[in-house]
Design an enzyme around this catalytic site. Structure first.
Site, PDB file in Angstrom:
ATOM      1  N   HIS A 219      -6.595  46.029 -94.385  1.00  0.00           N
ATOM      2  CA  HIS A 219      -6.572  44.722 -95.060  1.00  0.00           C
ATOM      3  C   HIS A 219      -7.955  44.391 -95.615  1.00  0.00           C
ATOM      4  CE1 HIS A 219      -2.612  44.322 -93.646  1.00  0.00           C
ATOM      5  NE2 HIS A 219      -2.866  43.918 -92.423  1.00  0.00           N
TER       6      HIS A 219
ATOM      7  N   LEU B  66     -11.074  40.745 -87.595  1.00  0.00           N
ATOM      8  CA  LEU B  66     -11.950  41.332 -86.581  1.00  0.00           C
ATOM      9  C   LEU B  66     -12.253  42.797 -86.841  1.00  0.00           C
ATOM     10  CD1 LEU B  66     -10.537  39.700 -83.334  1.00  0.00           C
ATOM     11  CD2 LEU B  66     -12.628  39.122 -84.572  1.00  0.00           C
TER      12      LEU B  66
ATOM     13  N   HIS C 138      -5.248  36.467 -91.940  1.00  0.00           N
ATOM     14  CA  HIS C 138      -4.081  37.354 -91.952  1.00  0.00           C
ATOM     15  C   HIS C 138      -2.777  36.573 -92.051  1.00  0.00           C
ATOM     16  CE1 HIS C 138      -0.951  40.082 -90.522  1.00  0.00           C
ATOM     17  NE2 HIS C 138      -1.742  41.052 -90.942  1.00  0.00           N
TER      18      HIS C 138
ATOM     19  N   GLU D 106       1.286  29.585 -95.509  1.00  0.00           N
ATOM     20  CA  GLU D 106       0.926  28.972 -96.788  1.00  0.00           C
ATOM     21  C   GLU D 106      -0.436  28.294 -96.684  1.00  0.00           C
ATOM     22  OE1 GLU D 106       2.777  28.842 -99.718  1.00  0.00           O
ATOM     23  OE2 GLU D 106       4.166  30.266 -98.800  1.00  0.00           O
TER      24      GLU D 106
ATOM     25  N   GLY E  37     -10.162  47.225 -91.047  1.00  0.00           N
ATOM     26  CA  GLY E  37      -8.950  47.999 -91.285  1.00  0.00           C
ATOM     27  C   GLY E  37      -8.550  47.947 -92.748  1.00  0.00           C
TER      28      GLY E  37
END
Lengths: 125, 157
Positions: free
Chosen positions: A78, A73, A12, A48, A76
């Site tokens: 993403h 985890l 993330h 980055e 969702g």
């Protein structure tokens, strides 16, 4: 052409980059298994390299297949939507590279063992 | 009696909490503690306070809170403590301990390799998104809400 397999760990990203230290240690353990010719980390935001740049790097190094595992985890948005979009764009950009998407970290049963161990570290105090 | 609460952030996508419920059920079934519940900070239900009260109602005298977080950041260090304080005031006889986040563990490295071994071809990449409508709760923040994939609200409000 020799086939070279790569693992891309998709993360993330954190507003506090120091939060990524634990993840980098885990990735180092994966790298040490030599299960893949290349192991790289790519971030969805904030840190980055971004995932597309990490993929560029793997292809430049000669990766012919890339397995991208979400270091997430939850299933969702993403994991379910944003990461597939990034991989679809990468597949379009590099049609000769074989992309596949791994399961997300939180879905692996071993997470239960880690959680149970974290509890046992404090529960007996 | 010992109880574990898997404390998690929560997600706006309907059904995203199902995995944590499954983890809690399996950990309880295999005896990690007689009681294992999941509690969320945001978006998903039950919230942490409800999970805590449920553990007490089930007979918990000691609750271990296991943060389902990669690292202990703001949510574990800042958001969680006042919630524990409030629940401890309500249930002063229940002992509460907070475990570490997942952090670094060799099993996480193994888990990455397992996840890689289950890798799927592009046509499967959106299976999770396609499953979400099964758990629809008409959450206005769900990315599917107001789209044709949402069973309860297939067009924008």
């Amino acid at each position: 052409m020799n086939s070279k397999n790569a693992l891309l760990v998709m993360v993330h990203g954190s507003p506090r980059p120091s939060s990524n230290g634990s993840m980098f240690q885990v990735v180092e353990q994966v790298r040490a298994t030599n299960a893949f010719d290349f192991v790289e980390v790519g971030f969805m935001e904030l840190n980055e390299p971004p995932i597309p740049e990490a993929i560029d790097g793997l292809v430049e190094q000669g990766a012919t297949s890339i397995i991208a595992v979400p270091y997430f985890l939850h299933a969702g948005s993403h994991v379910a939507d944003d990461l597939p979009t990034l991989l679809e764009e990468a597949q379009e950009k590099y049609p000769a590279v074989e992309f596949s998407m791994g399961d997300y970290l939180g879905h692996d049963p071993l997470l239960m063992d880690v959680l149970a161990q974290r509890v046992s570290e404090v529960a007996s105090q | 009696m010992h109880a574990i609460i898997l404390f998690s952030h929560g997600s706006v996508l309907c059904g995203a909490g199902e995995n944590l419920f499954a983890l809690a059920r399996q950990m309880e079934a295999r005896g990690d503690a007689p009681i294992v519940e999941a509690g969320f900070l945001n978006y998903s239900k039950p919230i942490f306070e409800e999970a805590f009260a449920k553990c007490v109602a089930r007979g918990a005298t000691k609750i271990s809170i296991a943060p389902y977080f990669l690292v202990a950041g703001y949510f574990v260090n800042v958001s969680l403590p006042p919630k524990i304080e409030a629940m401890s005031a309500q249930f002063p006889d229940v002992e509460v301990v907070v475990a570490e986040a997942l952090k670094t563990h060799e099993l996480l490295a193994q888990a990455i390799l397992n996840c890689a071994a289950r890798a799927q071809k592009p046509e499967k990449w959106r299976d999770l998104l396609d499953e979400a409508p099964r758990f629809c709760i008409d959450n206005p923040q769900c990315p599917l809400n107001g789209t044709p994939k949402c069973p309860l609200r297939p067009s924008p409000r």
